[in-house]
Design an enzyme around this catalytic site. Sequence first.
Site, short mmCIF file in Angstrom:
data_model
loop_
_atom_site.label_atom_id
_atom_site.label_comp_id
_atom_site.label_asym_id
_atom_site.label_seq_id
_atom_site.Cartn_x
_atom_site.Cartn_y
_atom_site.Cartn_z
N ASP A 65 -29.83 -18.34 2.79
CA ASP A 65 -29.42 -19.43 3.70
C ASP A 65 -29.98 -19.25 5.11
OD1 ASP A 65 -27.94 -21.40 2.33
OD2 ASP A 65 -26.09 -20.22 2.39
N ARG A 90 -23.77 -14.49 4.35
CA ARG A 90 -24.65 -14.91 5.45
C ARG A 90 -24.55 -13.99 6.66
NH1 ARG A 90 -25.17 -21.05 7.02
NH2 ARG A 90 -27.05 -20.09 7.87
N ARG A 137 -15.25 -23.85 9.14
CA ARG A 137 -15.97 -22.59 9.22
C ARG A 137 -15.65 -21.79 10.48
NH1 ARG A 137 -20.55 -22.15 6.10
NH2 ARG A 137 -20.23 -23.17 4.11
N HIS A 166 -19.22 -28.65 9.19
CA HIS A 166 -19.73 -28.26 10.52
C HIS A 166 -19.76 -29.50 11.42
CE1 HIS A 166 -22.13 -24.64 8.75
NE2 HIS A 166 -21.12 -24.16 9.43
N CYS A 260 -29.48 -28.85 10.45
CA CYS A 260 -29.13 -27.46 10.11
C CYS A 260 -30.35 -26.54 10.07
CB CYS A 260 -28.50 -27.37 8.73
SG CYS A 260 -27.24 -28.56 8.37
N1 ARG Z 1 -25.50 -23.13 2.68
C1 ARG Z 1 -25.26 -23.12 4.08
C2 ARG Z 1 -23.80 -22.81 4.33
O1 ARG Z 1 -22.97 -23.28 3.60
C3 ARG Z 1 -25.64 -24.43 4.69
C4 ARG Z 1 -25.48 -24.47 6.18
C5 ARG Z 1 -25.65 -25.83 6.78
N2 ARG Z 1 -25.66 -25.73 8.20
C6 ARG Z 1 -25.19 -26.65 9.06
N3 ARG Z 1 -25.42 -26.45 10.32
N4 ARG Z 1 -24.48 -27.68 8.68
O2 ARG Z 1 -23.43 -22.10 5.22
#
Ligand code: ARG
Length: 272
Positions: A65, A90, A137, A166, A260
Site C-alpha cells: 500500500d 502499513r 482511521r 479518510h 490517495c
Molecule cells: N489500502 C489503503 C488503505 O486502506 C488505501 C489507502 C487510501 N488512501 C486514502 N488517502 N484514502 O489504507
Amino acid sequence: MQWGKRYLMCPPEYFDVTYSINPWMDVDEPVDRDLAARQWGTLKTALEAAGASVEVLPPQPGLPDMVFTANHGVVANRQFVPARLSFDQRQGEPAHTSRWMEEHAFGIVQVATPGPHEGAGDCLPWRQDLFAGYGQRSDRRSWEDVAIKTGWTIHTIHLTDPRFYHIDLVLCPLDDEHAIIAPSGIAREDLPRLLDLIPQPLILTPREELQFMMNSVVVGSTVVMPACSARVRDTLREWGFTVVVVDVSEFLKAGGAVRCLTLALDVELRLP
Ligand code: ARG
C-alpha cells in the site's frame, strides 16, 4: 488554489492486495501490476501536464500500500509530521518517507499521539487551515496533539461510513469557494457545519461517490479525477475548471484513487 503544484508519488512496483483493511479490498481479486504501472504513469503525466512537478519516492518490497503516499504524513510549511497508521501492515511506510523528507530539506516533527492519524489522506488543507477526519482511521485526540505541536489550525470532521474512511474520500476542496462533497461518509451532526463553510458545494450522488469522484487532485484550474459524470463535468466547467479523467481501476481494488496516490509538498498554512 495556493498549493498543489508539487507532489510526492511512489511507483507501484510492489503494489498488491494481499490483505483487507477496508471494504474495497478483496484478496481474491487479482491486481494487474503492469496495468497499475501504466495507470500510475498516466496519472503522473497528467499532473505534470496540468503544471505540477512530481517527485518519486523509491518503493519498498513488502509494503503493497506504499503507493498511497497521502497516508505517510501531513506536510505543511516544509514540515513533515509522519503518520501513525492504524494497521500493522502499513506501519513500515512512513519511516521511508521521513528519510526522503530529511534528504529534501523538510523538517521532521514527531508527535507522540494517543492514537493513530493517517497523514494528509485524512487531513486536507483548505483556506489556510486543515480539515481532518476522525472516527475511522484517525483518532480525534491525535489531531489535537498535532495541532498543539505544530501551531496549525485543524478542524475535525466525524467520519461514519467504513467505505469512506479518510477525509479525502468525503471532501475535495477546489478553491476558496468551491468543494466536492461526498455526504454519505460525514456524520449527520457535522455535515451542516461543513456545508455552512462552503459557499458553493458540489454534492455527489451515491453513485458518484462509489466512483470516488471526490478523490481528485486539483492543479490550478485542472481537476484530475478517477471518473466524472456528465453532471459533475458540467458543473466544474461552469465554475471554470478543466476535467481530466485518469483510469485508476487497479488502485480502486485497494480502496484508493487519484488523491490517495499523491502527497502535496507545497502546502503553506498560516500560523496564529
Ligand atoms: N489500502 C489503503 C488503505 O486502506 C488505501 C489507502 C487510501 N488512501 C486514502 N488517502 N484514502 O489504507
